[in-house]
Design a protein around this motif. Structure first.
Motif, mmCIF file in Angstrom:
data_model
loop_
_atom_site.group_PDB
_atom_site.id
_atom_site.type_symbol
_atom_site.label_atom_id
_atom_site.label_comp_id
_atom_site.label_asym_id
_atom_site.label_seq_id
_atom_site.Cartn_x
_atom_site.Cartn_y
_atom_site.Cartn_z
ATOM 1 N N TYR A 42 -12.405 -1.304 2.846
ATOM 2 C CA TYR A 42 -12.022 -1.523 4.239
ATOM 3 C C TYR A 42 -13.156 -2.248 4.968
ATOM 4 C CZ TYR A 42 -10.667 -0.675 9.068
ATOM 5 O OH TYR A 42 -10.325 -0.852 10.389
ATOM 6 N N GLU A 99 1.985 0.998 11.971
ATOM 7 C CA GLU A 99 2.094 0.562 10.581
ATOM 8 C C GLU A 99 3.068 -0.607 10.450
ATOM 9 O OE1 GLU A 99 0.164 1.723 8.452
ATOM 10 O OE2 GLU A 99 -0.564 3.527 9.421
ATOM 11 N N TRP A 157 -4.060 -6.043 3.291
ATOM 12 C CA TRP A 157 -3.430 -5.459 4.472
ATOM 13 C C TRP A 157 -4.324 -5.625 5.691
ATOM 14 C CZ3 TRP A 157 -2.975 0.575 5.107
ATOM 15 C CH2 TRP A 157 -2.354 0.878 6.334
ATOM 16 N N ARG A 182 -4.728 -4.243 8.989
ATOM 17 C CA ARG A 182 -4.255 -2.979 9.546
ATOM 18 C C ARG A 182 -4.437 -2.958 11.052
ATOM 19 N NH1 ARG A 182 -6.868 1.982 10.654
ATOM 20 N NH2 ARG A 182 -5.592 3.854 10.267
ATOM 21 N N ASP A 191 -2.780 5.201 -0.277
ATOM 22 C CA ASP A 191 -3.644 4.088 0.129
ATOM 23 C C ASP A 191 -3.825 4.079 1.648
ATOM 24 O OD1 ASP A 191 -3.895 3.122 -2.508
ATOM 25 O OD2 ASP A 191 -2.058 1.937 -2.316
ATOM 26 N N ARG A 192 -2.778 4.378 2.367
ATOM 27 C CA ARG A 192 -2.851 4.387 3.826
ATOM 28 C C ARG A 192 -3.779 5.502 4.315
ATOM 29 N NH1 ARG A 192 1.209 1.181 6.107
ATOM 30 N NH2 ARG A 192 2.668 0.375 4.548
ATOM 31 N N ARG A 193 -3.736 6.642 3.656
ATOM 32 C CA ARG A 193 -4.650 7.728 4.029
ATOM 33 C C ARG A 193 -6.096 7.324 3.745
ATOM 34 N NH1 ARG A 193 -0.422 10.865 1.744
ATOM 35 N NH2 ARG A 193 -1.542 11.058 -0.241
ATOM 36 N N PRO A 217 0.830 -1.208 0.000
ATOM 37 C CA PRO A 217 0.000 0.000 0.000
ATOM 38 C C PRO A 217 0.862 1.255 0.000
ATOM 39 C CG PRO A 217 -0.086 -1.098 2.143
ATOM 40 C CD PRO A 217 0.632 -2.024 1.219
ATOM 41 N N ALA A 237 -7.218 4.310 3.717
ATOM 42 C CA ALA A 237 -7.585 3.290 4.703
ATOM 43 C C ALA A 237 -7.964 3.924 6.032
ATOM 44 C CB ALA A 237 -6.433 2.307 4.892
ATOM 45 N N ALA A 238 -7.231 4.933 6.452
ATOM 46 C CA ALA A 238 -7.545 5.613 7.708
ATOM 47 C C ALA A 238 -8.901 6.304 7.620
ATOM 48 C CB ALA A 238 -6.446 6.624 8.040
ATOM 49 N N VAL A 251 -8.287 -3.693 2.789
ATOM 50 C CA VAL A 251 -7.741 -3.445 4.123
ATOM 51 C C VAL A 251 -8.789 -3.888 5.134
ATOM 52 C CG1 VAL A 251 -6.636 -1.733 5.615
ATOM 53 C CG2 VAL A 251 -6.680 -1.374 3.124
ATOM 54 N N GLU A 287 1.400 5.555 0.427
ATOM 55 C CA GLU A 287 0.969 6.509 1.439
ATOM 56 C C GLU A 287 -0.458 6.980 1.167
ATOM 57 O OE1 GLU A 287 2.319 7.350 4.343
ATOM 58 O OE2 GLU A 287 3.702 5.724 3.835
#
Length: 279
Positions: free
Chosen positions: A211, A278, A270, A272, A146-148, A142, A150-151, A244, A144
């Protein structure tokens, strides 16, 4: 006699658990609610109805059952007043009030009824620990962006779950494209694919994520959300970058197949950490 009962609904999970129990040499009583047939080849289940819940619980106890695993999907049945026995009738006001309060309240009420009869309710991971992965990226990487996403999706799903609506959402570039409601995950992902709701990748390359997480305060011994190879196929068809889920809170059915399919489709998977750590 066995001290374990597998109360099975529809879907792949009951068959996986039955196979694992057989491989472990542990006998079990297979039971299913009428109208929700379980897919467990070679076994004739003990069938029951909510209208006669107390006789069913008494039957389990008479068979020496002390532990119960719930696995698979069921829906709230339509009750037939003429089929209710007197002992179960005394419990109906409690059950009906829970049903009106939502799925989580219904599950808590059912668990309470089993436990009051001396039946311990245990989670599916007690049989197959690998069903519920801990925090890790299972495949892919993933970004950055993608991580945002996901959050953002995790915050949306927590809000949905707090009002007992759903356990999943699709987010791309910070925008919520879809949320899971009564039709379920497959219908949501199919809608994203059919409507072209997905966004074109921006400069960050974000294509969107799906997610999944349990509801806040959910009793995790029963009705954990699940994903599997079909979820991977639908996420790929929707044009998403990856899937995720909350580590320790989602069942992964046929994990090896999921990973292989995700690698072939170019998706990341992922689990999470809900605490924000992380991998």
């Amino acid at each position: 006699m066995s001290d374990l009962a597998l109360i099975a609904g529809t879907g792949a999970l009951p068959g996986l658990l039955a196979g694992a129990l057989d491989a472990q040499g542990e006998g079990f009583v297979l039971a299913e609610m009428e109208g929700f047939p379980a897919t467990v080849p070679g076994r004739e289940p003990l069938r029951f109805r909510v209208e006669r819940l107390v006789p069913f619980l008494d039957d389990l106890l008479a068979r020496g059952v002390g532990r119960v695993i719930f696995a698979g999907a069921v829906r709230r049945p339509r009750l037939d007043p003429s089929a209710i026995d007197p002992a179960t009738a005394a419990l109906l006001p409690r059950l009906m009030a829970a049903m009106q309060a939502g799925d989580d309240a219904t599950l808590r009420a059912v668990i309470g009824l089993f436990e009051e009869r001396g039946l311990a309710v245990v989670g599916a991971e007690a049989v197959l620990p690998d069903l519920v992965p801990g925090a890790a990226v299972l495949t892919g990487a993933p970004t950055e962006a993608d991580r945002r996403d996901a959050a953002r999706a995790a915050a949306i799903v927590a809000a949905l779950g707090a009002v007992d609506v759903g356990q999943g959402a699709v987010v791309a570039q910070g925008l919520c494209l879809a949320v899971e409601a009564l039709p379920g995950t497959d219908a949501m992902l199919d809608w994203v694919a059919a409507t072209g709701a997905g966004l074109r990748p921006d400069a960050s390359g974000a294509k969107g994520v799906f997610y999944k997480a349990p509801k806040p305060g959910q009793d995790r011994r029963v009705d954990l959300p699940a994903i599997g190879p079909e979820t991977v196929a639908r996420a790929a068809a929707a044009g998403l970058a990856g899937i995720v889920w909350e580590a320790g809170g989602v069942i992964c059915l046929n994990r090896a197949e999921m990973v292989a399919d995700a690698e072939a489709a170019g998706l990341f998977l992922w689990a999470r950490d809900p605490g924000g750590t992380e991998p």
